[in-house]
Design a protein around this motif. Structure first.
Motif, mmCIF file in Angstrom:
data_model
loop_
_atom_site.group_PDB
_atom_site.id
_atom_site.type_symbol
_atom_site.label_atom_id
_atom_site.label_comp_id
_atom_site.label_asym_id
_atom_site.label_seq_id
_atom_site.Cartn_x
_atom_site.Cartn_y
_atom_site.Cartn_z
ATOM 1 N N TYR A 193 45.313 37.311 26.043
ATOM 2 C CA TYR A 193 44.646 37.902 27.195
ATOM 3 C C TYR A 193 45.680 38.450 28.173
ATOM 4 C CZ TYR A 193 40.129 36.000 26.000
ATOM 5 O OH TYR A 193 38.945 35.731 25.382
ATOM 6 N N ALA A 194 45.255 39.278 29.056
ATOM 7 C CA ALA A 194 46.086 39.715 30.165
ATOM 8 C C ALA A 194 45.214 39.751 31.397
ATOM 9 C CB ALA A 194 46.663 41.089 29.884
ATOM 10 N N GLU A 195 45.825 39.522 32.553
ATOM 11 C CA GLU A 195 45.074 39.561 33.794
ATOM 12 C C GLU A 195 44.951 41.012 34.206
ATOM 13 O OE1 GLU A 195 47.003 35.331 35.149
ATOM 14 O OE2 GLU A 195 47.061 37.010 36.513
ATOM 15 N N THR A 196 44.025 41.674 33.639
ATOM 16 C CA THR A 196 43.863 43.098 33.883
ATOM 17 C C THR A 196 42.537 43.341 34.571
ATOM 18 O OG1 THR A 196 42.744 43.430 31.795
ATOM 19 C CG2 THR A 196 45.142 43.632 31.771
ATOM 20 N N LYS A 197 42.378 44.578 34.962
ATOM 21 C CA LYS A 197 41.118 45.001 35.563
ATOM 22 C C LYS A 197 39.952 44.755 34.616
ATOM 23 C CE LYS A 197 38.990 49.139 37.571
ATOM 24 N NZ LYS A 197 39.199 50.574 37.824
ATOM 25 N N GLY A 210 44.149 28.351 38.250
ATOM 26 C CA GLY A 210 43.842 29.399 39.226
ATOM 27 C C GLY A 210 44.531 30.718 38.974
ATOM 28 N N THR A 211 45.072 30.930 37.782
ATOM 29 C CA THR A 211 45.800 32.172 37.483
ATOM 30 C C THR A 211 44.950 33.170 36.696
ATOM 31 O OG1 THR A 211 46.739 31.230 35.444
ATOM 32 C CG2 THR A 211 48.031 30.991 37.467
ATOM 33 N N GLY A 212 43.654 32.950 36.637
ATOM 34 C CA GLY A 212 42.794 33.831 35.860
ATOM 35 C C GLY A 212 42.384 35.081 36.611
ATOM 36 N N ALA A 213 41.369 35.762 36.055
ATOM 37 C CA ALA A 213 40.976 37.077 36.569
ATOM 38 C C ALA A 213 40.524 37.049 38.020
ATOM 39 C CB ALA A 213 39.866 37.647 35.684
ATOM 40 N N LEU A 214 39.772 36.017 38.412
ATOM 41 C CA LEU A 214 39.237 35.939 39.768
ATOM 42 C C LEU A 214 39.951 34.887 40.621
ATOM 43 C CD1 LEU A 214 35.440 36.222 38.833
ATOM 44 C CD2 LEU A 214 36.884 37.999 39.824
ATOM 45 N N LYS A 215 41.044 34.304 40.076
ATOM 46 C CA LYS A 215 41.880 33.342 40.803
ATOM 47 C C LYS A 215 41.116 32.089 41.220
ATOM 48 C CE LYS A 215 45.006 36.501 40.421
ATOM 49 N NZ LYS A 215 45.949 36.418 39.284
#
Length: 410
Positions: free
Chosen positions: A89-93, A128-133
């Motif tokens: 995965y990547a923390e992308t839009k 807490g490092t995911g898409a929505l923190k």
């Protein structure tokens, strides 16, 4: 209208998986495998039967917004999907938007238990490092289970996994406790999923495994609920290609309009609307290279394009107790002279409802605007359809009726 929603989602997952394979490069069957892991961990968590059934539905549909998100990005020319070497995965839009869109979409479905935030937070890491923190304390256990199952299936090939590889998977999951995965989700996986489960899944096949593990129930849904179910899947189909971004919903609306004109009873009219919304579900298995080719298709490409009608038949045939919808939806490219596809059925083998759906599909396709053409006028469309009727392709009486009805509805 009576429908087994879970059974329907299992059937439609075939088409959804094809989208994930095309857009994300995943092995076919991703959402079903995620659902299998969700069943095991959900049972381990003590979910009640109805609660578990709805959770499995969310697992099946966790990437329901992919086509809509890709459509958004194509419109803004900002596609950027990066793959992380650790998780896939990547923390992308993409993660942010497809979670929020997916959460909105899932609210259209008539689940009987609380499914709030399951899809919204399914890309959140425990730290807490995911898409929505959001960290583990801010997300739900169901979203945490879905997150873990989703990443595992992205990272590992469960359908060919050996026992040694499974033990390595367990160690990796344990190492990610408190980082990628919540402590509770990690504990549930380690306690609820063993290699015997994986081996059994491999032997039975994912869909058969789900049918054995989960009892499906036929429910009677209101007209509004059926509209919402149909609209969600029409939207998924339509957003796959910008060339057909309103086609399924347009066919569904006109199908219901014509059903009322011909005096179909209320139950039949809503079923006809459902058929119109689902008639192109098979297009999810056709590549966008073909759907969006601006020029004439080659013979091989046209054959693949025609396969969408057969795929619609295959998908809908997996759903119990909808034989009428199956025929109305999947025979929309058949012609009275027997030169249609995919089955080459002649007029005496096509019901009035099937002939009507074929006319509605053509009318919608000709009148709608697409990137490579403006929509035709009503008069020009009817002229073309009358020519087709003269060639023995369409029902002339239906074309005359649509001339009257569609003209007055504009």
């Amino acid at each position: 209208m009576k429908l087994d929603l879970t059974d329907m989602l299992y059937a439609l997952s075939f088409a959804l998986d094809k989208v994930e394979t095309e857009l994300l490069g995943l092995d076919t069957g991703h959402c079903r495998r995620v659902a299998c892991l969700g069943v095991l961990m959900g049972k381990g968590a003590g979910f009640e039967e109805e609660e578990l059934r709805d959770f499995v539905g969310c697992c099946i549909l966790h990437d329901n917004a992919l086509t809509e998100f890709i459509h958004e990005e194509l419109m803004s020319q900002e596609i950027a999907v990066q793959v992380s070497a650790i998780t896939g995965y990547a923390e992308t839009k993409m993660h942010h938007r497809h979670c929020t869109i997916g959460e909105r979409n899932i609210r259209l479905l008539p689940f009987r238990t609380d499914v709030k935030d399951i899809i919204l937070y399914h890309h959140e890491n425990a730290d807490g490092t995911g898409a929505l923190k959001k960290n583990a304390s801010e997300t739900t256990l169901k979203s945490q289970i879905l997150h873990l199952a989703d990443i595992i299936d992205m990272k590992y090939r469960l359908t060919v996994m050996t026992e040694q590889e499974f033990n390595e998977l367990r160690e990796w999951v344990r190492s990610q406790s408190g980082k990628l995965f919540s402590e509770k989700a990690t504990e549930l996986f380690l306690q609820s999923v063993d290699f015997e489960n994986i081996s059994y899944l491999q032997d039975k096949g994912v869909l058969e495994y789900l049918h054995e593990e989960m009892q499906t129930i036929i429910c009677d849904y209101s007209d509004e609920e059926i509209h919402n179910i149909a609209d969600l899947f029409a939207k998924i189909v339509d957003y796959k290609s910008e060339f057909t971004q309103s086609h399924s919903r347009g066919v569904a609306d006109k199908a219901e309009f014509m059903a009322n004109y011909y005096g179909f009873d209320k139950e039949k009219a809503i079923r006809y609307y459902f058929a119109g919304a689902m008639h192109d579900i098979g297009k999810l298995v056709v590549s966008n290279d073909i759907l969006e080719k601006p020029g004439k298709l080659t013979a091989d490409e046209f054959t693949e394009m025609k396969n969408h009608a057969a795929a619609t038949y295959y998908v809908l045939s997996q759903i119990k107790d909808i034989p009428d919808i199956l025929e109305w939806a999947s025979n929309h490219h058949e012609k009275l002279n027997g030169k249609g596809y995919p089955r080459g059925l002649p007029g005496d083998k096509l019901s009035f409802e099937e002939q009507l759906m074929a006319c509605i599909d053509i009318y919608q396709a000709l009148t709608e605007k697409r990137p490579y053409k403006d929509g035709m006028s009503h008069e020009k469309t009817i002229s073309i359809m009358m020519e087709m009727a003269g060639n023995g392709e369409l029902n002339e009486k239906i074309v005359h009726d649509m001339d009257t009805v569609m003209m007055t509805s504009q």
